[in-house]
Design a protein around this motif. Sequence first.
Motif, PDB file in Angstrom:
ATOM      1  N   THR A 131       0.452  16.004 -28.310  1.00 46.19           N
ATOM      2  CA  THR A 131       1.457  15.408 -27.389  1.00 46.19           C
ATOM      3  C   THR A 131       2.201  14.393 -28.504  1.00 46.19           C
ATOM      4  OG1 THR A 131      -0.002  15.135 -25.310  1.00 46.19           O
ATOM      5  CG2 THR A 131       2.196  14.081 -25.403  1.00 46.19           C
ATOM      6  N   ILE A 132       3.367  14.636 -28.516  1.00 43.70           N
ATOM      7  CA  ILE A 132       4.431  13.917 -29.284  1.00 43.70           C
ATOM      8  C   ILE A 132       5.451  12.930 -28.307  1.00 43.70           C
ATOM      9  CG2 ILE A 132       6.370  14.282 -30.939  1.00 43.70           C
ATOM     10  CD1 ILE A 132       5.615  16.821 -31.808  1.00 43.70           C
ATOM     11  N   VAL A 133       5.426  11.833 -28.725  1.00 37.21           N
ATOM     12  CA  VAL A 133       6.533  10.749 -28.003  1.00 37.21           C
ATOM     13  C   VAL A 133       7.911  11.086 -28.626  1.00 37.21           C
ATOM     14  CG1 VAL A 133       7.217   8.403 -27.515  1.00 37.21           C
ATOM     15  CG2 VAL A 133       4.691   9.201 -27.743  1.00 37.21           C
ATOM     16  N   LEU A 134       8.817  11.497 -27.813  1.00 38.17           N
ATOM     17  CA  LEU A 134      10.299  11.713 -28.135  1.00 38.17           C
ATOM     18  C   LEU A 134      11.142  10.715 -27.673  1.00 38.17           C
ATOM     19  CD1 LEU A 134      10.363  15.361 -27.033  1.00 38.17           C
ATOM     20  CD2 LEU A 134       9.750  14.534 -29.189  1.00 38.17           C
ATOM     21  N   LYS A 135      12.303  10.652 -28.320  1.00 37.21           N
ATOM     22  CA  LYS A 135      13.368   9.472 -27.786  1.00 37.21           C
ATOM     23  C   LYS A 135      14.638  10.267 -27.783  1.00 37.21           C
ATOM     24  CE  LYS A 135      15.527   4.907 -28.639  1.00 37.21           C
ATOM     25  NZ  LYS A 135      15.140   4.539 -27.104  1.00 37.21           N
ATOM     26  N   ARG A 136      15.503   9.850 -26.815  1.00 38.11           N
ATOM     27  CA  ARG A 136      17.033  10.666 -27.103  1.00 38.11           C
ATOM     28  C   ARG A 136      17.879   9.696 -27.852  1.00 38.11           C
ATOM     29  NH1 ARG A 136      18.780  14.908 -24.364  1.00 38.11           N
ATOM     30  NH2 ARG A 136      17.057  14.748 -22.813  1.00 38.11           N
ATOM     31  N   THR A 171      18.841  16.700 -28.328  1.00 40.31           N
ATOM     32  CA  THR A 171      18.988  15.043 -28.897  1.00 40.31           C
ATOM     33  C   THR A 171      17.844  14.319 -28.624  1.00 40.31           C
ATOM     34  OG1 THR A 171      20.156  14.429 -26.896  1.00 40.31           O
ATOM     35  CG2 THR A 171      21.581  15.054 -28.594  1.00 40.31           C
ATOM     36  N   LEU A 172      16.851  15.199 -28.715  1.00 41.19           N
ATOM     37  CA  LEU A 172      15.519  14.485 -28.530  1.00 41.19           C
ATOM     38  C   LEU A 172      14.693  14.557 -29.685  1.00 41.19           C
ATOM     39  CD1 LEU A 172      13.960  16.054 -25.111  1.00 41.19           C
ATOM     40  CD2 LEU A 172      14.501  13.739 -25.613  1.00 41.19           C
ATOM     41  N   ILE A 173      14.465  13.327 -30.425  1.00 39.70           N
ATOM     42  CA  ILE A 173      13.751  13.368 -31.705  1.00 39.70           C
ATOM     43  C   ILE A 173      12.301  13.034 -31.668  1.00 39.70           C
ATOM     44  CG2 ILE A 173      16.042  13.058 -32.753  1.00 39.70           C
ATOM     45  CD1 ILE A 173      14.044  10.019 -32.798  1.00 39.70           C
ATOM     46  N   ASN A 174      11.913  13.359 -32.646  1.00 42.32           N
ATOM     47  CA  ASN A 174      10.304  13.024 -33.135  1.00 42.32           C
ATOM     48  C   ASN A 174      10.363  11.306 -33.560  1.00 42.32           C
ATOM     49  OD1 ASN A 174       7.508  12.751 -33.844  1.00 42.32           O
ATOM     50  ND2 ASN A 174       7.876  14.472 -35.360  1.00 42.32           N
ATOM     51  N   THR A 175       9.540  10.695 -32.838  1.00 38.63           N
ATOM     52  CA  THR A 175       9.589   9.383 -33.042  1.00 38.63           C
ATOM     53  C   THR A 175       8.248   9.017 -34.181  1.00 38.63           C
ATOM     54  OG1 THR A 175       7.902   8.676 -31.286  1.00 38.63           O
ATOM     55  CG2 THR A 175      10.326   8.465 -30.963  1.00 38.63           C
ATOM     56  N   THR A 214       8.951  11.257 -23.200  1.00 32.93           N
ATOM     57  CA  THR A 214       9.944  10.634 -23.793  1.00 32.93           C
ATOM     58  C   THR A 214       9.953   9.215 -23.499  1.00 32.93           C
ATOM     59  OG1 THR A 214      10.983  12.592 -23.296  1.00 32.93           O
ATOM     60  CG2 THR A 214      12.563  10.647 -23.348  1.00 32.93           C
ATOM     61  N   MET A 215      10.325   8.476 -24.396  1.00 27.24           N
ATOM     62  CA  MET A 215      10.249   6.924 -24.337  1.00 27.24           C
ATOM     63  C   MET A 215      11.856   6.646 -24.009  1.00 27.24           C
ATOM     64  SD  MET A 215      10.608   4.975 -27.824  1.00 27.24           S
ATOM     65  CE  MET A 215       8.935   5.165 -28.711  1.00 27.24           C
TER      66      MET A 215
END
Length: 240
Positions: A131-136, A171-175, A214-215
């Motif tokens: 599971t990856i945390v993503l951020k827009r 526009t969701l990026i890998n944190t 998503t954070m």
Amino acid sequence: MKAMILAAGLGSRLGKLTKHIPKPLLPVDGIKLMFYTLDNLREADVSSAIANVHYLSEKMFEFRDYYENTYNALPTLFCKKETELSGTAGALRACKDFFEDEEYFIVTSGDVLTNFDFKRLIEYPTDTLATIVLKRVELSEVSKYGVAVTDDEGHIIEFQEKPPEELAKSTLINTGIYLFHRDIFDYIPKTGFCDFAKDIFPKLVEEGQLSSITMNDYWNDIGSVESYAQAQVDVALKLF
């Protein structure tokens, strides 16, 4: 729950700032970046963490000793030296024994400043190996990061590595914050350089084994002089 902190990078884009200080030990508002990471893990009840070290590794070992002798606090911190950089997944491979008894564990970048609640990741009802945390972010920022395309259920169905604005599909990026099941080691070659984004995640996407959350929290990848300066301002203004 245990965690790994990726802390072996050279920090070359930070120029003279990392000539004598490894990136995870750079001060932000007078506090070493590593302390912020350890505090986040502590608040999520992580019992122990291991950091892979390489560049200026003696400084990292000195920090570990200082942290252990001065604070005597959880998470207990261990360091494992890499004589040669082996990539993010290669670094995890070298720490396999540390996670021997864990079903799930956290991996996080040591150069990220964030107030993300790691409990969200630990408690996430995942059915995948990773599971990856993503951020827009703004479209103008996507070319700096790995971009993820997700379906309606949050499963990642495609990755783009630092795409130009006009080609970005999201526009969701890998944190750089992950939760892995122990079976992730089956996907990492036993030898050689291996990177999560380039070598492991594409395989997981093909098999439907990569999910995301998503954070909306503060997050700053301190990889450049500009982002480091912004972190100082953000913490001083209590935006972090």
